[in-house]
Scaffold this motif. Sequence first.
Motif, PDB file in Angstrom:
ATOM      1  N   SER A  57      76.081  84.401 -15.939  1.00 46.38           N
ATOM      2  CA  SER A  57      75.111  83.341 -16.211  1.00 46.38           C
ATOM      3  C   SER A  57      73.751  83.962 -16.503  1.00 46.38           C
ATOM      4  O   SER A  57      73.514  85.139 -16.255  1.00 46.38           O
ATOM      5  N   GLY A  58      72.840  83.146 -17.010  1.00 52.97           N
ATOM      6  CA  GLY A  58      71.471  83.600 -17.190  1.00 52.97           C
ATOM      7  C   GLY A  58      71.179  84.167 -18.562  1.00 52.97           C
ATOM      8  O   GLY A  58      72.083  84.407 -19.357  1.00 52.97           O
ATOM      9  N   ARG A  59      69.889  84.399 -18.811  1.00 50.23           N
ATOM     10  CA  ARG A  59      69.430  84.833 -20.120  1.00 50.23           C
ATOM     11  C   ARG A  59      69.107  86.312 -20.181  1.00 50.23           C
ATOM     12  O   ARG A  59      68.695  86.812 -21.217  1.00 50.23           O
ATOM     13  N   THR A  60      69.303  87.011 -19.063  1.00 52.15           N
ATOM     14  CA  THR A  60      68.877  88.406 -19.004  1.00 52.15           C
ATOM     15  C   THR A  60      70.048  89.356 -18.828  1.00 52.15           C
ATOM     16  O   THR A  60      69.902  90.432 -18.265  1.00 52.15           O
ATOM     17  N   PHE A  61      71.210  88.961 -19.316  1.00 52.88           N
ATOM     18  CA  PHE A  61      72.415  89.764 -19.121  1.00 52.88           C
ATOM     19  C   PHE A  61      72.223  91.189 -19.624  1.00 52.88           C
ATOM     20  O   PHE A  61      72.696  92.144 -19.012  1.00 52.88           O
TER      21      PHE A  61
ATOM     22  N   ASP B 104      79.588  92.261 -24.492  1.00 53.60           N
ATOM     23  CA  ASP B 104      79.016  91.515 -25.602  1.00 53.60           C
ATOM     24  C   ASP B 104      77.777  90.818 -25.059  1.00 53.60           C
ATOM     25  O   ASP B 104      77.882  89.792 -24.380  1.00 53.60           O
ATOM     26  N   ASN B 105      76.619  91.380 -25.325  1.00 52.15           N
ATOM     27  CA  ASN B 105      75.381  90.829 -24.766  1.00 52.15           C
ATOM     28  C   ASN B 105      75.031  89.470 -25.363  1.00 52.15           C
ATOM     29  O   ASN B 105      74.308  88.687 -24.749  1.00 52.15           O
ATOM     30  N   ALA B 106      75.534  89.174 -26.538  1.00 52.77           N
ATOM     31  CA  ALA B 106      75.278  87.862 -27.139  1.00 52.77           C
ATOM     32  C   ALA B 106      76.080  86.769 -26.438  1.00 52.77           C
ATOM     33  O   ALA B 106      75.661  85.604 -26.419  1.00 52.77           O
ATOM     34  N   LYS B 107      77.219  87.155 -25.869  1.00 47.74           N
ATOM     35  CA  LYS B 107      78.079  86.180 -25.193  1.00 47.74           C
ATOM     36  C   LYS B 107      78.042  86.300 -23.678  1.00 47.74           C
ATOM     37  O   LYS B 107      78.747  85.581 -22.982  1.00 47.74           O
TER      38      LYS B 107
END
Length: 129
Positions: A25-29, A73-76
């Motif tokens: 979860s989150g936007r900073t993976f 996959d940082n986009a996913k």
Amino acid sequence: QVQLVESGGGLVQAGGSLRLSCAASGRTFSTYNMAWFRQAPGKEREFAAAITRSGGSTYYADSVQGRFTISRDNAKNTVTLQMNSLKPEDTAVYFCAASRASAVLSTRWYGNPLNYGYWGQGTQVTVSS
């Protein structure tokens, strides 16, 4: 913070393959180093594989080198563990882990569970002989 959810475990015969996934979860993976650990019954948790924030470097335990492949996959917001040529001794609960600590580029650092502050609930992998 990040929350991790593993999937993809199951029962497979020796020599077979499984693909584990970990959704974060989150936007900073992309700011987290990621890893897979495993724990067999009656044994300590052990390192399997890790990948750096960008995915540019990977690290493996000797026991899985050449058979397992970690990717992200940082986009996913996902990290996967492709497991081939599975052996009965690979039977364990597999955990996804995340670390925001400043990493030392070594298998020893990435393989230390104390460097990871976030863990998933685990997924069971059973390899029959």
